[in-house]
Design an enzyme around this catalytic site. Structure first.
Site, PDB file in Angstrom:
ATOM      1  N   TYR A 160      44.427   9.484   7.172  1.00  0.00           N
ATOM      2  CA  TYR A 160      45.186   8.461   7.900  1.00  0.00           C
ATOM      3  C   TYR A 160      44.405   8.008   9.135  1.00  0.00           C
ATOM      4  O   TYR A 160      44.265   6.810   9.398  1.00  0.00           O
ATOM      5  CB  TYR A 160      46.541   9.032   8.301  1.00  0.00           C
ATOM      6  CG  TYR A 160      47.382   8.150   9.199  1.00  0.00           C
ATOM      7  CD1 TYR A 160      48.125   7.103   8.666  1.00  0.00           C
ATOM      8  CD2 TYR A 160      47.446   8.383  10.572  1.00  0.00           C
ATOM      9  CE1 TYR A 160      48.904   6.301   9.492  1.00  0.00           C
ATOM     10  CE2 TYR A 160      48.222   7.593  11.395  1.00  0.00           C
ATOM     11  CZ  TYR A 160      48.949   6.550  10.845  1.00  0.00           C
ATOM     12  OH  TYR A 160      49.716   5.764  11.666  1.00  0.00           O
ATOM     13  N   ALA A 162      41.242   8.154   9.707  1.00  0.00           N
ATOM     14  CA  ALA A 162      40.041   7.410   9.333  1.00  0.00           C
ATOM     15  C   ALA A 162      40.369   5.934   9.088  1.00  0.00           C
ATOM     16  O   ALA A 162      39.607   5.047   9.465  1.00  0.00           O
ATOM     17  CB  ALA A 162      39.404   8.028   8.090  1.00  0.00           C
ATOM     18  N   LYS A 164      42.849   4.264  10.471  1.00  0.00           N
ATOM     19  CA  LYS A 164      43.212   3.631  11.737  1.00  0.00           C
ATOM     20  C   LYS A 164      41.980   3.388  12.611  1.00  0.00           C
ATOM     21  O   LYS A 164      41.902   2.384  13.326  1.00  0.00           O
ATOM     22  CB  LYS A 164      44.243   4.481  12.477  1.00  0.00           C
ATOM     23  CG  LYS A 164      45.604   4.544  11.766  1.00  0.00           C
ATOM     24  CD  LYS A 164      46.194   3.159  11.598  1.00  0.00           C
ATOM     25  CE  LYS A 164      47.575   3.176  11.005  1.00  0.00           C
ATOM     26  NZ  LYS A 164      48.194   1.838  10.947  1.00  0.00           N
TER      27      LYS A 164
END
Length: 269
Positions: A160, A162, A164
Site C-alpha cells: 500500500y 509503495a 502511495k
C-alpha cells in the site's frame, strides 16, 4: 487590492470527483460543491455516487456516473462524459484506494496486482485521461490522494505504501510535464482519517487510541478536513502550488514517535 475570499470561490467551475460515494472522496465532492463548483460524482458504488450528487444538489449542482477506478476504459469514459456535457474540466480529484494489510512475504501475486491496479495504475489512468483535456484547454487543477504512508511505514503496509509513494512521485513528474500548459497537479497526504477503509481499526479501542496518540492533536481526522484541503488546492488560492503533497496528518509525519509523556508548560511572560 486582491479579493482574497474570491480566490476560494469555485462558482462556474466544472469538477469531477472519482471516489465520491464515501470517505475523503465524498467529503471532497461536498466541499467543491459548497464552494460553487458543478460536481460530477463518480464511483463504482453507483448508489453512493447518486446519493452524494443528490446531497450536493440540495444547495448546488451535481450529477453522477458509475465508474470503476481500476478500469482505464471507465476513467476515460468519465472524462469524455464531463467534456461532452460541459466542454471543459477545471478540477479533477481522485481518491479511491485499496489496502490489503499483510506482510510482504504473505502477499499473493493476485493481491499485489489488486492493490497496484487500483491505487497506482488507476492514478496513472486518471492523470492521462484528465491531463489531456486540461493540456488542450490550457488550465486545470488535478488533485490525487497519497498518504502519510508514502513517507512513514509500519509492518503489513509495504505494498500500500509503495503505491502511495508512487502517486506522490507521479504527481511531481506530471506537474513538471503539464505546468507550462497552465495545469497544476497536487496530492493530499492524510494520516489516520475515519473512513470505510480504516473502519476495522476504529473498532479496536486500543489501536484507535494508539493511532490518535501518534498525532500532535491526539485524535483521528475527519474526511471533511481532507475535503477542505482538496477544495483549497482546487482553487485559485493555491495558484502557485503544484507538484506538492500537502500533509493533512495532524503532525504525524512532523515528529519522531507519539508526543506522549511530556509536561505541558506555558511560555514565560
Amino acid at each position: 487590492m486582491i479579493n482574497y475570499p474570491e480566490l476560494f470561490n469555485l462558482r462556474g467551475k466544472i469538477a469531477v470527483v472519482l471516489g465520491a460515494a464515501s470517505g475523503i472522496g465524498q467529503a471532497s465532492a461536498h466541499a467543491l460543491g459548497a464552494m460553487g463548483a458543478h460536481v460530477l460524482c463518480a464511483d463504482r458504488d453507483s448508489d453512493g455516487a447518486r446519493a452524494t450528487a443528490e446531497q450536493i444538489s440540495a444547495n448546488g449542482v451535481a450529477t453522477w456516473m458509475q465508474t470503476d477506478a481500476a478500469s482505464g476504459a471507465d476513467i476515460a469514459a468519465l472524462a469524455d462524459k464531463a467534456l461532452a456535457e460541459h466542454g471543459r474540466i477545471d478540477i479533477a480529484v481522485s481518491t479511491p484506494a485499496l489496502n490489503i494489510r499483510k506482510l510482504i512475504v504473505d502477499y499473493t501475486e493476485e493481491e499485489f496486482d489488486q492493490v497496484m491496479n487500483l491505487n497506482l495504475k488507476g492514478a496513472f489512468h486518471f492523470m492521462r485521461s484528465f491531463g489531456r483535456p486540461m493540456i488542450k484547454q490550457g488550465s486545470g487543477s488535478m488533485i490525487l490522494c497519497s498518504s502519510m504512508r508514502a513517507v512513514t511505514i509500519e509492518p503489513g503496509l509495504g505494498i500500500y505504501a509503495a503505491t502511495k509513494a508512487g502517486i506522490a512521485q507521479m504527481v511531481k513528474a506530471f506537474s513538471a510535464e503539464v505546468g507550462s500548459y497552465g495545469v497544476r497537479v497536487n496530492a493530499v497526504m492524510p494520516s489516520i482519517i475515519e473512513t470505510r477503509l480504516t473502519a476495522p481499526l476504529k473498532e479496536k479501542q486500543d489501536i484507535y487510541n494508539t493511532y490518535a496518540g501518534h498525532t500532535v492533536l491526539n485524535r483521528w481526522g475527519q474526511p471533511s478536513e481532507v475535503g477542505a484541503a482538496v477544495a483549497f488546492l482546487a482553487s485559485d488560492a493555491a495558484s502557485y502550488i503544484s507538484g506538492s503533497s500537502l500533509s493533512v496528518d495532524a503532525g504525524w509525519t512532523a515528529i519522531d514517535g507519539p508526543p506522549t509523556g511530556l509536561t505541558q508548560t506555558r511560555p514565560s511572560e
